[in-house]
Design a protein around this motif. Structure first.
Motif, PDB file in Angstrom:
ATOM      1  N   ILE A  36       0.848  -1.185   0.000  1.00  0.00           N
ATOM      2  CA  ILE A  36       0.000   0.000   0.000  1.00  0.00           C
ATOM      3  C   ILE A  36       0.885   1.236   0.000  1.00  0.00           C
ATOM      4  N   VAL A  37       0.589   2.172  -0.909  1.00  0.00           N
ATOM      5  CA  VAL A  37       1.293   3.447  -0.940  1.00  0.00           C
ATOM      6  C   VAL A  37       0.285   4.545  -0.621  1.00  0.00           C
ATOM      7  N   VAL A  38       0.538   5.295   0.433  1.00  0.00           N
ATOM      8  CA  VAL A  38      -0.284   6.451   0.796  1.00  0.00           C
ATOM      9  C   VAL A  38       0.499   7.707   0.446  1.00  0.00           C
ATOM     10  N   VAL A  39      -0.100   8.577  -0.362  1.00  0.00           N
ATOM     11  CA  VAL A  39       0.550   9.829  -0.744  1.00  0.00           C
ATOM     12  C   VAL A  39      -0.141  10.964  -0.006  1.00  0.00           C
ATOM     13  N   ASP A  40       0.577  11.584   0.911  1.00  0.00           N
ATOM     14  CA  ASP A  40       0.060  12.694   1.699  1.00  0.00           C
ATOM     15  C   ASP A  40       0.303  13.985   0.925  1.00  0.00           C
ATOM     16  N   ASN A  41      -0.784  14.593   0.424  1.00  0.00           N
ATOM     17  CA  ASN A  41      -0.665  15.775  -0.428  1.00  0.00           C
ATOM     18  C   ASN A  41      -0.860  17.080   0.342  1.00  0.00           C
ATOM     19  N   ASP A  42      -0.804  17.000   1.650  1.00  0.00           N
ATOM     20  CA  ASP A  42      -0.905  18.190   2.495  1.00  0.00           C
ATOM     21  C   ASP A  42       0.502  18.711   2.795  1.00  0.00           C
ATOM     22  N   PRO A  43       0.795  19.990   2.523  1.00  0.00           N
ATOM     23  CA  PRO A  43       2.126  20.517   2.849  1.00  0.00           C
ATOM     24  C   PRO A  43       2.518  20.292   4.303  1.00  0.00           C
ATOM     25  N   ALA A  44       1.529  20.236   5.198  1.00  0.00           N
ATOM     26  CA  ALA A  44       1.809  20.046   6.619  1.00  0.00           C
ATOM     27  C   ALA A  44       1.987  18.579   7.004  1.00  0.00           C
ATOM     28  N   ALA A  45       1.880  17.661   6.052  1.00  0.00           N
ATOM     29  CA  ALA A  45       2.093  16.227   6.292  1.00  0.00           C
ATOM     30  C   ALA A  45       1.197  15.687   7.397  1.00  0.00           C
ATOM     31  N   THR A  46      -0.078  16.071   7.382  1.00  0.00           N
ATOM     32  CA  THR A  46      -0.982  15.686   8.460  1.00  0.00           C
ATOM     33  C   THR A  46      -1.399  14.220   8.437  1.00  0.00           C
ATOM     34  N   ALA A  47      -1.191  13.523   7.319  1.00  0.00           N
ATOM     35  CA  ALA A  47      -1.596  12.109   7.256  1.00  0.00           C
ATOM     36  C   ALA A  47      -0.553  11.179   7.856  1.00  0.00           C
ATOM     37  N   ARG A  48       0.621  11.688   8.137  1.00  0.00           N
ATOM     38  CA  ARG A  48       1.701  10.818   8.615  1.00  0.00           C
ATOM     39  C   ARG A  48       1.304  10.064   9.884  1.00  0.00           C
ATOM     40  N   SER A  49       0.704  10.771  10.837  1.00  0.00           N
ATOM     41  CA  SER A  49       0.374  10.128  12.109  1.00  0.00           C
ATOM     42  C   SER A  49      -0.682   9.039  11.915  1.00  0.00           C
ATOM     43  N   THR A  50      -1.659   9.281  11.032  1.00  0.00           N
ATOM     44  CA  THR A  50      -2.687   8.269  10.766  1.00  0.00           C
ATOM     45  C   THR A  50      -2.063   7.008  10.189  1.00  0.00           C
ATOM     46  N   VAL A  51      -1.176   7.189   9.224  1.00  0.00           N
ATOM     47  CA  VAL A  51      -0.525   6.042   8.590  1.00  0.00           C
ATOM     48  C   VAL A  51       0.348   5.291   9.588  1.00  0.00           C
ATOM     49  N   GLU A  52       1.123   6.018  10.362  1.00  0.00           N
ATOM     50  CA  GLU A  52       2.010   5.377  11.334  1.00  0.00           C
ATOM     51  C   GLU A  52       1.219   4.610  12.380  1.00  0.00           C
ATOM     52  N   THR A  53       0.080   5.168  12.797  1.00  0.00           N
ATOM     53  CA  THR A  53      -0.745   4.507  13.810  1.00  0.00           C
ATOM     54  C   THR A  53      -1.338   3.204  13.290  1.00  0.00           C
ATOM     55  N   LEU A  54      -1.750   3.204  12.020  1.00  0.00           N
ATOM     56  CA  LEU A  54      -2.449   2.044  11.474  1.00  0.00           C
ATOM     57  C   LEU A  54      -1.523   0.987  10.873  1.00  0.00           C
ATOM     58  N   LYS A  55      -0.271   1.334  10.686  1.00  0.00           N
ATOM     59  CA  LYS A  55       0.666   0.395  10.059  1.00  0.00           C
ATOM     60  C   LYS A  55       0.682  -0.965  10.742  1.00  0.00           C
ATOM     61  N   ALA A  56       0.625  -0.947  12.052  1.00  0.00           N
ATOM     62  CA  ALA A  56       0.726  -2.201  12.802  1.00  0.00           C
ATOM     63  C   ALA A  56      -0.432  -3.144  12.515  1.00  0.00           C
ATOM     64  N   ASP A  57      -1.579  -2.597  12.054  1.00  0.00           N
ATOM     65  CA  ASP A  57      -2.754  -3.431  11.775  1.00  0.00           C
ATOM     66  C   ASP A  57      -2.766  -3.971  10.350  1.00  0.00           C
ATOM     67  N   SER A  58      -1.812  -3.554   9.534  1.00  0.00           N
ATOM     68  CA  SER A  58      -1.846  -3.917   8.120  1.00  0.00           C
ATOM     69  C   SER A  58      -1.192  -5.268   7.856  1.00  0.00           C
ATOM     70  N   PRO A  59      -1.874  -6.126   7.076  1.00  0.00           N
ATOM     71  CA  PRO A  59      -1.252  -7.393   6.678  1.00  0.00           C
ATOM     72  C   PRO A  59      -0.283  -7.207   5.516  1.00  0.00           C
ATOM     73  N   PHE A  60      -0.216  -5.987   4.985  1.00  0.00           N
ATOM     74  CA  PHE A  60       0.638  -5.684   3.832  1.00  0.00           C
ATOM     75  C   PHE A  60       1.624  -4.573   4.196  1.00  0.00           C
ATOM     76  N   PRO A  61       2.769  -4.514   3.526  1.00  0.00           N
ATOM     77  CA  PRO A  61       3.687  -3.398   3.728  1.00  0.00           C
ATOM     78  C   PRO A  61       2.997  -2.074   3.364  1.00  0.00           C
ATOM     79  N   VAL A  62       3.224  -1.044   4.169  1.00  0.00           N
ATOM     80  CA  VAL A  62       2.630   0.269   3.928  1.00  0.00           C
ATOM     81  C   VAL A  62       3.748   1.290   3.737  1.00  0.00           C
ATOM     82  N   VAL A  63       3.701   2.006   2.614  1.00  0.00           N
ATOM     83  CA  VAL A  63       4.688   3.037   2.307  1.00  0.00           C
ATOM     84  C   VAL A  63       4.020   4.400   2.430  1.00  0.00           C
TER      85      VAL A  63
END
Length: 310
Positions: A31-58
């Protein structure tokens, strides 16, 4: 691939729907998540959910606002031969990815699309049926080849044929959208094939500021500009003239019909308004009339800035 801009709850819902995919057996998926916010606000959401993913998350941060730029940035993060796109306001059914993959294998299409169930916040609105249909997508009742493409949301593409080069999406469409229309027009011109996966369902949850007639008609106008703009890019001026004539007739006929149904307060007036807006788009197809719906304009809205004053 999921491009996102300041929609943490929606992004979390989209990611969890991908985590829940079944029927993939031993197929390699990332899974590739592209955060298009200059403030990088999606980073925390992705980092929090990574542990629940059965697939590698970029996670990829692309600070330049624009949907085409975001998708190009995401493609630079992977060399996968098949790319599935899911919008951050969508949630995939459990068999979504399996259905797309199966349809691509059956049809050998370069780009495969699936159906979308549109969801809006106010289902009691007079325009609810139209808006649900507008944010949704319907197609054939069975899997097979089709003669045209749809939007990127809920799609699977063969990298080497449908997404050529390092930046296949036209960044000049960052603020207006339509980058996928241009991509699929070019693919069709190269002899590319489109497929439909009838069981690859996703739900699209339109946010309140988009689930309005003004937004839908702006998008309809932009869609209408597509045929004239495509002809203009090919310097097919007779084609541009033909589309403008068609658009004029559509704008007049459907516009008068919409006025009549508006006077009668008929709910179908929304459909005629849509058709009239698409017709008008074919007439007013130049860049100066393109509605700015994405990229910087969306960021301004999220920041509380009046885009017309910016």
């Amino acid at each position: 691939m999921i491009p996102t801009m300041r929609r943490p709850e929606s992004l979390a819902r989209a990611l969890r729907s991908v985590f829940a995919q079944d029927g993939l057996a031993d197929r390699p998926v990332s899974i590739v998540v592209v955060d298009n916010d200059p403030a990088a606000t999606a980073r925390s959401t992705v980092e929090t959910l990574k542990a629940d993913s059965p697939f590698p998350v970029v996670y990829r941060h692309e600070p330049r606002p624009g949907v085409a730029t975001a998708r190009n940035a995401g493609l630079s993060e992977t060399d996968a031969p098949l790319i599935a796109f899911l919008d951050d306001d969508e949630a995939a059914s459990k068999g979504w990815l399996t259905a797309l993959l199966r349809a691509q294998e059956e049809t050998k299409a370069d780009a495969v699309f699936g159906p979308i169930a549109g969801r809006i916040p106010d289902e009691r609105s007079w325009a609810a049926v139209y808006l649900q249909r507008f944010f949704g997508r319907r197609g054939p009742l069975s899997t097979g080849l089709i003669d045209h493409g749809y939007g990127c949301g809920n799609s699977l593409m063969v990298r080497h044929s449908a997404l050529p080069g390092t930046a296949p999406f036209d960044a000049s469409a960052d603020q207006t959208g339509g980058e996928d229309d241009a991509l699929f027009a070019a693919l069709k011109a190269r002899g590319g094939r489109f497929g439909w996966a009838h069981d690859a369902w996703v739900e699209e949850f339109a946010p309140p500021h988009r689930a309005t007639m003004s937004y839908a008609l702006s998008r309809a106008f932009a869609y209408g500009q597509g045929p004239s703009q495509t002809a203009a890019k090919a310097r097919d001026w007779s084609g541009v003239f033909r589309w403008m004539l068609i658009g004029t007739a559509q704008a007049v006929v459907w516009g008068l019909g919409a006025m009549a149904l508006t006077i009668a307060a008929h709910p179908r007036r929304a459909d005629l308004m849509d058709k009239a807006a698409r017709g008008l788009g074919k007439v007013l197809w130049t860049k100066s009339f393109e509605p700015k719906l994405y990229g910087v304009r969306e960021l301004q809205r999220l920041d509380g800035v009046n885009p017309s004053a910016a």
